[in-house]
Design a protein around this motif. Structure first.
Motif, PDB file in Angstrom:
ATOM      1  N   PRO A 184      39.224  52.335  41.841  1.00 57.27           N
ATOM      2  CA  PRO A 184      39.223  53.592  41.068  1.00 57.27           C
ATOM      3  C   PRO A 184      38.373  54.652  41.748  1.00 57.27           C
ATOM      4  O   PRO A 184      37.265  54.379  42.210  1.00 57.27           O
ATOM      5  CB  PRO A 184      38.618  53.171  39.721  1.00 57.27           C
ATOM      6  N   GLY A 185      38.903  55.858  41.832  1.00 58.19           N
ATOM      7  CA  GLY A 185      38.186  56.938  42.500  1.00 58.19           C
ATOM      8  C   GLY A 185      37.009  57.451  41.692  1.00 58.19           C
ATOM      9  O   GLY A 185      36.957  57.310  40.470  1.00 58.19           O
ATOM     10  N   GLN A 186      36.048  58.052  42.400  1.00 59.21           N
ATOM     11  CA  GLN A 186      34.891  58.697  41.790  1.00 59.21           C
ATOM     12  C   GLN A 186      34.103  57.759  40.886  1.00 59.21           C
ATOM     13  O   GLN A 186      33.654  58.134  39.802  1.00 59.21           O
ATOM     14  CB  GLN A 186      35.334  59.939  41.007  1.00 59.21           C
ATOM     15  N   ARG A 187      33.966  56.520  41.307  1.00 59.97           N
ATOM     16  CA  ARG A 187      33.173  55.539  40.574  1.00 59.97           C
ATOM     17  C   ARG A 187      32.072  54.996  41.473  1.00 59.97           C
ATOM     18  O   ARG A 187      32.226  54.924  42.694  1.00 59.97           O
ATOM     19  CB  ARG A 187      34.048  54.383  40.083  1.00 59.97           C
ATOM     20  N   VAL A 188      30.965  54.587  40.857  1.00 60.16           N
ATOM     21  CA  VAL A 188      29.852  54.012  41.598  1.00 60.16           C
ATOM     22  C   VAL A 188      30.007  52.496  41.688  1.00 60.16           C
ATOM     23  O   VAL A 188      29.786  51.893  42.735  1.00 60.16           O
ATOM     24  CB  VAL A 188      28.511  54.369  40.923  1.00 60.16           C
ATOM     25  N   TYR A 189      30.398  51.884  40.580  1.00 60.86           N
ATOM     26  CA  TYR A 189      30.513  50.421  40.511  1.00 60.86           C
ATOM     27  C   TYR A 189      31.975  49.999  40.584  1.00 60.86           C
ATOM     28  O   TYR A 189      32.478  49.273  39.732  1.00 60.86           O
ATOM     29  CB  TYR A 189      29.841  49.906  39.240  1.00 60.86           C
ATOM     30  N   GLU A 190      32.642  50.484  41.636  1.00 56.66           N
ATOM     31  CA  GLU A 190      34.074  50.206  41.784  1.00 56.66           C
ATOM     32  C   GLU A 190      34.366  48.717  41.914  1.00 56.66           C
ATOM     33  O   GLU A 190      35.431  48.242  41.494  1.00 56.66           O
ATOM     34  CB  GLU A 190      34.650  50.975  42.979  1.00 56.66           C
ATOM     35  N   ASP A 191      33.422  47.937  42.462  1.00 59.05           N
ATOM     36  CA  ASP A 191      33.603  46.495  42.598  1.00 59.05           C
ATOM     37  C   ASP A 191      33.813  45.845  41.229  1.00 59.05           C
ATOM     38  O   ASP A 191      34.673  44.976  41.063  1.00 59.05           O
ATOM     39  CB  ASP A 191      32.384  45.841  43.248  1.00 59.05           C
ATOM     40  N   ILE A 192      32.995  46.265  40.252  1.00 57.23           N
ATOM     41  CA  ILE A 192      33.066  45.658  38.924  1.00 57.23           C
ATOM     42  C   ILE A 192      34.390  45.981  38.250  1.00 57.23           C
ATOM     43  O   ILE A 192      34.945  45.153  37.514  1.00 57.23           O
ATOM     44  CB  ILE A 192      31.877  46.121  38.058  1.00 57.23           C
ATOM     45  N   TYR A 193      34.928  47.169  38.514  1.00 55.95           N
ATOM     46  CA  TYR A 193      36.187  47.571  37.885  1.00 55.95           C
ATOM     47  C   TYR A 193      37.354  46.663  38.300  1.00 55.95           C
ATOM     48  O   TYR A 193      38.294  46.463  37.532  1.00 55.95           O
ATOM     49  CB  TYR A 193      36.536  49.015  38.243  1.00 55.95           C
ATOM     50  N   VAL A 194      37.304  46.110  39.525  1.00 58.54           N
ATOM     51  CA  VAL A 194      38.476  45.385  40.030  1.00 58.54           C
ATOM     52  C   VAL A 194      38.259  43.885  40.228  1.00 58.54           C
ATOM     53  O   VAL A 194      39.239  43.138  40.303  1.00 58.54           O
ATOM     54  CB  VAL A 194      38.959  45.989  41.370  1.00 58.54           C
ATOM     55  N   MET A 195      37.002  43.423  40.295  1.00 57.32           N
ATOM     56  CA  MET A 195      36.774  42.038  40.720  1.00 57.32           C
ATOM     57  C   MET A 195      37.405  41.023  39.776  1.00 57.32           C
ATOM     58  O   MET A 195      37.967  40.004  40.218  1.00 57.32           O
ATOM     59  CB  MET A 195      35.282  41.766  40.872  1.00 57.32           C
ATOM     60  N   HIS A 196      37.321  41.257  38.473  1.00 58.65           N
ATOM     61  CA  HIS A 196      37.921  40.298  37.540  1.00 58.65           C
ATOM     62  C   HIS A 196      39.433  40.225  37.698  1.00 58.65           C
ATOM     63  O   HIS A 196      40.032  39.175  37.481  1.00 58.65           O
ATOM     64  CB  HIS A 196      37.542  40.644  36.091  1.00 58.65           C
TER      65      HIS A 196
END
Length: 321
Positions: A184-196
């Motif tokens: 996801p663009g313009q996010r700081v914790y992009e890893d958390i958004y996709v890892m699951h």
């Protein structure tokens, strides 16, 4: 014992695409790239994404591409680490994907160890340990008991409990896991958004004990800066993870992490102008998060105390902090 099929695949050396977003790291970039190119597993495609870096990073990337045919360079206007990774995913040709942050470095055996583990266990993801490097000391991960092989639900439970972290850089992924998934663009914790989502796509995960990734602790880096905006993004990412879970059990696993983050953010808010409308709205959102995702029955005493702090008026928190 490694199967004949896995042994053949290892001899064949599947291609790994190593994705490196690059921005304002001129001081550290050569060490990072050199550590990747000197891997004892040499079938690599190294994709350096110059995300509009204003220093000499773009030139350094181009110099490495001239010297080593395994290096590809993308130059783009500054759009953030998520869009840099997405640009690399669009051109990556490897059977496996790895990620390295451009101010870090990796040990020479990292990808050979991870690849052999993935093939031996017929896994879709391999996780390794890390060493956190400060200016005057280093801290290694606590070792897991040898190599652990996890089925999908076991791995998801550990991820939701934060016993497996969401960092991209400590993992090797089969490319099929990324089908339909972008950062996801313009996010700081992009890893958390996709890892699951990546873990949901995996049938099996291998976790090896070696600390093969060297994470440089840079206090000015985005994720190491405790700002209200960063913490709000973290909580939004945790909400996405909570809503992705079909059952209540995994949502409960997130309760301690959300309570801790809300308490920390509350203390940050209390240091601001508490009469500000934006601050009051942020405080209201914290109460919402606590009420929905951090129930008292899902917390230990420390987590419960953190929820009490979140429910206090900002003026009181300002006095006692």
């Amino acid at each position: 014992m490694i199967s004949e099929r896995s042994e053949y695949a290892l001899q064949k050396k599947p291609l790994i695409s190593v994705i490196v977003p690059v921005y304002k790291v001129e001081e550290y970039l050569c060490q990072c790239i050199d550590s990747i190119l000197s891997q004892d597993y040499d079938n690599l495609e190294v994709i350096l994404v110059d995300d509009g870096s204003p220093d000499g990073c773009g030139r350094i990337c181009d110099e490495y591409a001239k010297k080593d045919g395994r290096v590809k360079v993308i130059h783009q206007e500054n759009r953030g680490v998520s869009e840099a990774r997405n640009a690399a995913l669009n051109i990556a040709t490897g059977e496996f994907f790895g990620f390295v942050d451009s101010d870090d470095w990796i040990l020479p055996q990292m990808y050979s160890r991870m690849m052999s583990s993935v093939l031996m266990d017929a896994s879709d993801i391999c996780i390794c340990g890390k060493t956190v490097v400060f200016p005057n000391k280093s801290i290694k991960d606590p070792e897991v008991p040898d190599r652990i092989v996890l089925e999908r639900d076991q791995a998801l439970d550990l991820l939701f409990e934060d016993r497996i972290t969401s960092h991209l850089w400590s993992k090797l992924f089969r490319r099929e896991l990324f089908h339909g998934i972008l950062f996801p663009g313009q996010r700081v914790y992009e890893d958390i958004y996709v890892m699951h989502e990546l873990f949901k796509n995996a049938k099996r995960v291998t976790w090896i004990k070696e600390d093969l990734y060297c994470y440089r602790m840079v206090e000015t880096s985005v994720t190491n800066t405790g700002s209200i905006a960063n913490m709000t993004d973290y909580l939004s990412a945790m909400e996405v993870r909570a809503l992705s879970s079909a059952g209540k059990t995994r949502r409960k696993m997130l309760a301690p992490q959300i309570a801790s983050a809300c308490c920390y953010t509350k203390r940050l808010l209390a240091k601001q102008n508490t009469n500000s409308k934006a601050i009051r709205e942020a405080d209201h959102k914290l109460r919402y998060f606590i009420g929905r995702y951090s129930k008292a029955e899902d917390l230990n005493w420390k987590g419960f105390l953190q929820t009490l702090v979140v429910r206090l008026p900002l003026s009181i928190v300002k006095l006692i902090d």
